[in-house]
Scaffold this motif. Structure first.
Motif, mmCIF file in Angstrom:
data_model
loop_
_atom_site.group_PDB
_atom_site.id
_atom_site.type_symbol
_atom_site.label_atom_id
_atom_site.label_comp_id
_atom_site.label_asym_id
_atom_site.label_seq_id
_atom_site.Cartn_x
_atom_site.Cartn_y
_atom_site.Cartn_z
ATOM 1 N N GLY A 17 -11.659 -16.373 -12.671
ATOM 2 C CA GLY A 17 -10.313 -16.151 -12.153
ATOM 3 C C GLY A 17 -9.940 -17.179 -11.107
ATOM 4 N N PHE A 18 -10.905 -17.556 -10.293
ATOM 5 C CA PHE A 18 -10.686 -18.557 -9.254
ATOM 6 C C PHE A 18 -10.315 -19.897 -9.889
ATOM 7 C CE2 PHE A 18 -11.859 -21.338 -5.734
ATOM 8 C CZ PHE A 18 -11.427 -20.615 -4.632
ATOM 9 N N GLY A 19 -11.060 -20.301 -10.908
ATOM 10 C CA GLY A 19 -10.754 -21.551 -11.611
ATOM 11 C C GLY A 19 -9.376 -21.517 -12.250
ATOM 12 N N VAL B 228 -14.593 -26.062 -3.042
ATOM 13 C CA VAL B 228 -15.992 -25.888 -3.394
ATOM 14 C C VAL B 228 -16.284 -24.390 -3.389
ATOM 15 C CG1 VAL B 228 -18.372 -26.432 -2.756
ATOM 16 C CG2 VAL B 228 -16.544 -28.097 -2.298
ATOM 17 N N LEU B 229 -16.725 -23.883 -4.537
ATOM 18 C CA LEU B 229 -17.084 -22.474 -4.671
ATOM 19 C C LEU B 229 -18.599 -22.411 -4.820
ATOM 20 C CD1 LEU B 229 -16.080 -19.524 -5.049
ATOM 21 C CD2 LEU B 229 -16.061 -19.981 -7.508
ATOM 22 N N ILE B 230 -19.269 -21.718 -3.907
ATOM 23 C CA ILE B 230 -20.728 -21.676 -3.892
ATOM 24 C C ILE B 230 -21.210 -20.247 -4.101
ATOM 25 C CG2 ILE B 230 -22.826 -22.204 -2.601
ATOM 26 C CD1 ILE B 230 -21.105 -24.112 -0.879
ATOM 27 N N GLU B 231 -21.809 -20.000 -5.278
ATOM 28 C CA GLU B 231 -22.427 -18.707 -5.535
ATOM 29 C C GLU B 231 -23.809 -18.676 -4.902
ATOM 30 O OE1 GLU B 231 -22.197 -16.998 -9.496
ATOM 31 O OE2 GLU B 231 -20.675 -18.477 -10.040
ATOM 32 N N TRP B 232 -24.175 -17.541 -4.331
ATOM 33 C CA TRP B 232 -25.460 -17.327 -3.660
ATOM 34 C C TRP B 232 -25.573 -18.175 -2.388
ATOM 35 C CZ3 TRP B 232 -27.955 -13.188 -5.301
ATOM 36 C CH2 TRP B 232 -27.781 -12.785 -6.625
ATOM 37 N N SER B 233 -24.479 -18.352 -1.696
ATOM 38 C CA SER B 233 -24.447 -19.240 -0.529
ATOM 39 C C SER B 233 -25.402 -18.809 0.586
ATOM 40 C CB SER B 233 -23.034 -19.339 0.027
ATOM 41 O OG SER B 233 -22.640 -18.108 0.605
ATOM 42 N N LYS B 234 -25.729 -17.548 0.673
ATOM 43 C CA LYS B 234 -26.640 -17.075 1.731
ATOM 44 C C LYS B 234 -27.991 -17.786 1.649
ATOM 45 C CE LYS B 234 -24.206 -13.662 3.587
ATOM 46 N NZ LYS B 234 -23.694 -13.730 4.919
ATOM 47 N N LEU B 235 -28.350 -18.285 0.468
ATOM 48 C CA LEU B 235 -29.635 -18.966 0.292
ATOM 49 C C LEU B 235 -29.659 -20.352 0.926
ATOM 50 C CD1 LEU B 235 -30.318 -17.985 -3.428
ATOM 51 C CD2 LEU B 235 -31.264 -16.920 -1.368
ATOM 52 N N ASP C 199 -5.135 -28.253 -10.972
ATOM 53 C CA ASP C 199 -4.152 -28.622 -9.957
ATOM 54 C C ASP C 199 -4.867 -29.130 -8.707
ATOM 55 O OD1 ASP C 199 -2.172 -27.734 -11.693
ATOM 56 O OD2 ASP C 199 -2.168 -25.726 -10.830
ATOM 57 N N LYS C 200 -6.078 -28.668 -8.504
ATOM 58 C CA LYS C 200 -6.963 -29.116 -7.424
ATOM 59 C C LYS C 200 -8.374 -29.136 -8.018
ATOM 60 C CE LYS C 200 -7.889 -29.278 -2.726
ATOM 61 N NZ LYS C 200 -7.176 -29.794 -1.609
ATOM 62 N N ARG C 201 -9.155 -30.136 -7.677
ATOM 63 C CA ARG C 201 -10.526 -30.257 -8.189
ATOM 64 C C ARG C 201 -11.378 -29.098 -7.651
ATOM 65 N NH1 ARG C 201 -11.952 -34.850 -5.976
ATOM 66 N NH2 ARG C 201 -10.841 -35.989 -7.574
ATOM 67 N N ILE D 42 -7.182 -24.699 -13.779
ATOM 68 C CA ILE D 42 -8.221 -25.260 -14.647
ATOM 69 C C ILE D 42 -8.138 -24.583 -15.999
ATOM 70 C CG2 ILE D 42 -10.727 -25.472 -14.969
ATOM 71 C CD1 ILE D 42 -10.836 -25.601 -11.823
ATOM 72 N N LYS D 43 -8.053 -25.379 -17.034
ATOM 73 C CA LYS D 43 -7.895 -24.860 -18.398
ATOM 74 C C LYS D 43 -9.233 -24.583 -19.078
ATOM 75 C CE LYS D 43 -3.452 -25.365 -18.054
ATOM 76 N NZ LYS D 43 -2.784 -24.320 -17.343
ATOM 77 N N ARG D 44 -10.282 -25.303 -18.676
ATOM 78 C CA ARG D 44 -11.610 -25.104 -19.269
ATOM 79 C C ARG D 44 -12.195 -23.780 -18.801
ATOM 80 N NH1 ARG D 44 -14.917 -29.863 -17.261
ATOM 81 N NH2 ARG D 44 -16.595 -28.616 -18.113
ATOM 82 N N ASP D 45 -13.060 -23.220 -19.632
ATOM 83 C CA ASP D 45 -13.745 -21.989 -19.265
ATOM 84 C C ASP D 45 -14.743 -22.285 -18.147
ATOM 85 O OD1 ASP D 45 -14.420 -19.252 -19.481
ATOM 86 O OD2 ASP D 45 -16.125 -19.736 -20.769
#
Length: 153
Positions: free
Chosen positions: A50-52, A107-114, A75-77, A57-60
């Motif tokens: 959803g964020f993408g 920048v979207l970071i999953e598991w950022s606590k690590l 629209d934004k990288r 962003i058109k790609r999955d």
């Protein structure tokens, strides 16, 4: 900066919440770091999709678990990290983490606590949690470090 809490009762609602957040963030200049945390299976990938989409962003969007980072143009990288498999913080240097963080991108970071010690100070935190008493598909999405205007208010 506020903490906003959203409730979702379906994948579509989680997708839509993430879309709205990203759609409002794409107008920001410079880099924006969004840290996405929550237990396994809580919906981080649905949120990332959803964020993408909210960034045009058109790609999955797929979780970059084995690649660590994937970049997308919209629209934004978007640089989408999944750092679950990072075993040593020095691995971030090997992939040029700082170059991604300070790019004119989101920048979207999953598991950022690590990788907490490698994160810049000015970040947006998103934490997704379940509450089975409210239903199997229920998710609480807490967003911290964001201005009201980032939600279109």
């Amino acid at each position: 900066m506020n903490t906003r809490v959203f409730e979702s009762f379906s994948d579509k609602e989680t997708f839509d919440i993430a879309f709205r957040i990203a759609n409002n963030l794409k107008a920001k200049t410079g880099s924006v770091v969004v840290c996405l945390d929550g237990d396994l299976g809580v919906g981080k990938t649905v949120f990332a999709k959803g964020f993408g989409a909210g960034l045009g962003i058109k790609r999955d969007i797929v979780s970059p678990t084995f690649n660590i980072v994937k970049s997308y143009e919209g629209d934004k990288r978007l640089h989408h990290f999944d750092v679950y498999r990072i075993s040593d913080i020095s691995e971030l240097d090997e992939i040029g983490f700082d170059e991604f963080i300070y790019d004119d991108a989101i920048v979207l970071i999953e598991w950022s606590k690590l990788i907490e010690e490698a994160l810049p100070t000015n970040i947006i935190r998103v934490f997704i949690s379940k509450d089975l008493e409210k239903g199997f598909d229920y998710r609480k999405i807490a967003v911290e470090g964001i201005d009201d205007e980032d939600f279109g208010n």
